[in-house]
Design an enzyme around this catalytic site. Structure first.
Site, mmCIF file in Angstrom:
data_model
loop_
_atom_site.group_PDB
_atom_site.id
_atom_site.type_symbol
_atom_site.label_atom_id
_atom_site.label_comp_id
_atom_site.label_asym_id
_atom_site.label_seq_id
_atom_site.Cartn_x
_atom_site.Cartn_y
_atom_site.Cartn_z
ATOM 1 N N ASP A 34 -25.779 37.262 3.173
ATOM 2 C CA ASP A 34 -26.582 38.429 2.814
ATOM 3 C C ASP A 34 -27.980 38.247 3.384
ATOM 4 O OD1 ASP A 34 -27.318 40.859 1.581
ATOM 5 O OD2 ASP A 34 -28.055 39.830 -0.201
ATOM 6 N N SER A 35 -28.747 39.321 3.353
ATOM 7 C CA SER A 35 -30.133 39.255 3.818
ATOM 8 C C SER A 35 -30.994 38.426 2.875
ATOM 9 C CB SER A 35 -30.710 40.661 3.940
ATOM 10 O OG SER A 35 -30.701 41.305 2.674
ATOM 11 N N CYS A 98 -23.672 42.618 2.205
ATOM 12 C CA CYS A 98 -24.861 43.427 2.447
ATOM 13 C C CYS A 98 -24.415 44.753 3.031
ATOM 14 C CB CYS A 98 -25.796 42.699 3.413
ATOM 15 S SG CYS A 98 -27.217 43.659 3.975
ATOM 16 N N THR A 100 -26.275 47.169 4.352
ATOM 17 C CA THR A 100 -26.964 47.471 5.612
ATOM 18 C C THR A 100 -26.309 46.754 6.773
ATOM 19 O OG1 THR A 100 -29.076 47.848 4.478
ATOM 20 C CG2 THR A 100 -29.165 47.311 6.825
ATOM 21 N N CYS A 215 -26.409 48.746 -2.698
ATOM 22 C CA CYS A 215 -27.107 47.558 -2.223
ATOM 23 C C CYS A 215 -26.740 46.451 -3.200
ATOM 24 C CB CYS A 215 -28.618 47.780 -2.186
ATOM 25 S SG CYS A 215 -29.567 46.270 -1.827
ATOM 26 N N HIS A 217 -28.217 43.907 -4.057
ATOM 27 C CA HIS A 217 -29.322 43.433 -4.894
ATOM 28 C C HIS A 217 -29.387 44.169 -6.230
ATOM 29 C CE1 HIS A 217 -30.851 41.608 -1.193
ATOM 30 N NE2 HIS A 217 -31.690 40.925 -1.936
#
Length: 288
Positions: A34-35, A98, A100, A215, A217
């Protein structure tokens, strides 16, 4: 204290072309990418489904947040980085946790590397199937909600629902900050959340009743989101579906549990003191 790692050494293309037709071992290795720390919500679900696996979690915090970068930059960053990680760790399966990244790089990764990949995309189809009022909101980063991939999912699976796309500029960063032990105000979260609620508070038959967390997160803040919502809604987290897909691809789990099998890799050189906060996501393991 979690171990810090700089970006892995460069690996040649020929070295990346590793065969993955071998039988999955007793303790399969799953790499979750993930980012930042949002993919821990996906990791938590996978660990619960597959306690027999060895886990490597990679946070590309040196490039976080991805929403601040252009599409070509993300592809140029993620594709070779994932290749380096595959060569270094030889995972049996890679999860791109993720939205994105998944909407941009999955086709590139599958074309270039032989390891199986599982991506993360907005759960629009199950959300629209569940909605009684036919009003659904998709809460994601600005990049995710603007992407054609997301709009195609709406065209294909809206099932007559009115879908509101909400691009949050700050919620992912707020989630990371909260997990790191910093104070995040209700006002800051509410400002990001408010556009998701469409309709009249007094008319429950014609207002948003389902919100897609697009997302990874955002589930880190789910308790706060529920508390701050102006009315009750269903929150759609893709993590359980991702965990089921991972388990299906790996086959039946072994009877033993790899209690020691957990590693945390950061692509930056920042110091991290999150061991206790991270343990629940790793099923109680202390990530190396």
């Amino acid at each position: 204290m979690c171990q810090n790692h700089s970006r892995v050494d460069k690996i040649t293309d020929s070295e990346r072309q590793i065969g993955y037709n071998r039988r999955v071992p007793s303790f399969p290795t799953i790499l979750v990418f993930d980012s930042g720390l949002g993919g821990l919500t996906v990791l938590r679900a996978i660990v619960a489904a597959r306690p027999d696996a060895h886990y490597i979690y990679v946070a590309d915090d040196a490039f976080f947040p991805y929403g601040h970068h252009g599409e070509e930059q993300i592809v140029a960053r993620v594709v070779p980085l994932v290749g380096d990680l595959i060569a270094a760790h030889a995972p049996d399966l890679v999860v791109i946790a993720c939205n994105t990244a998944s909407t941009l790089v999955m086709s590139h990764l599958r074309e270039r590397y032989k390891v199986p990949f599982v991506g993360t995309v907005p759960a629009i189809k199950p959300a629209c199937a569940r909605s009684a009022t036919k009003r659904v909101s998709v809460l994601g980063t600005r990049g995710t909600v603007q992407r054609e991939y997301t709009r195609a999912l709406i065209r294909d699976f809206a099932q007559g629902c009115e879908v509101t796309l909400v691009g949050s500029p700050e919620l992912a960063s707020l989630a990371e900050s909260a997990l790191s032990g910093n104070e995040v105000s209700d006002e800051a979260i509410s400002a990001e959340l408010a556009p998701c609620f469409v309709g009249d508070l007094s008319d429950e038959t014609a207002r948003t009743d389902t919100i897609v967390l697009a997302c990874t997160h955002y589930p880190l803040l789910l308790d706060r989101l529920i508390k701050l919502a102006p009315w009750q809604v269903s929150w759609i987290d893709p993590a359980p579906a991702i965990a089921r897909r991972v388990s299906d691809l790996l086959g039946p789990p072994g009877e033993e549990v790899d209690r020691a099998g957990a590693e945390m890799v950061f692509t930056s050189r920042r110091s991290h003191t999150l061991s206790q906060a991270l343990m629940p996501f790793f099923g109680g393991r202390v990530p190396a």
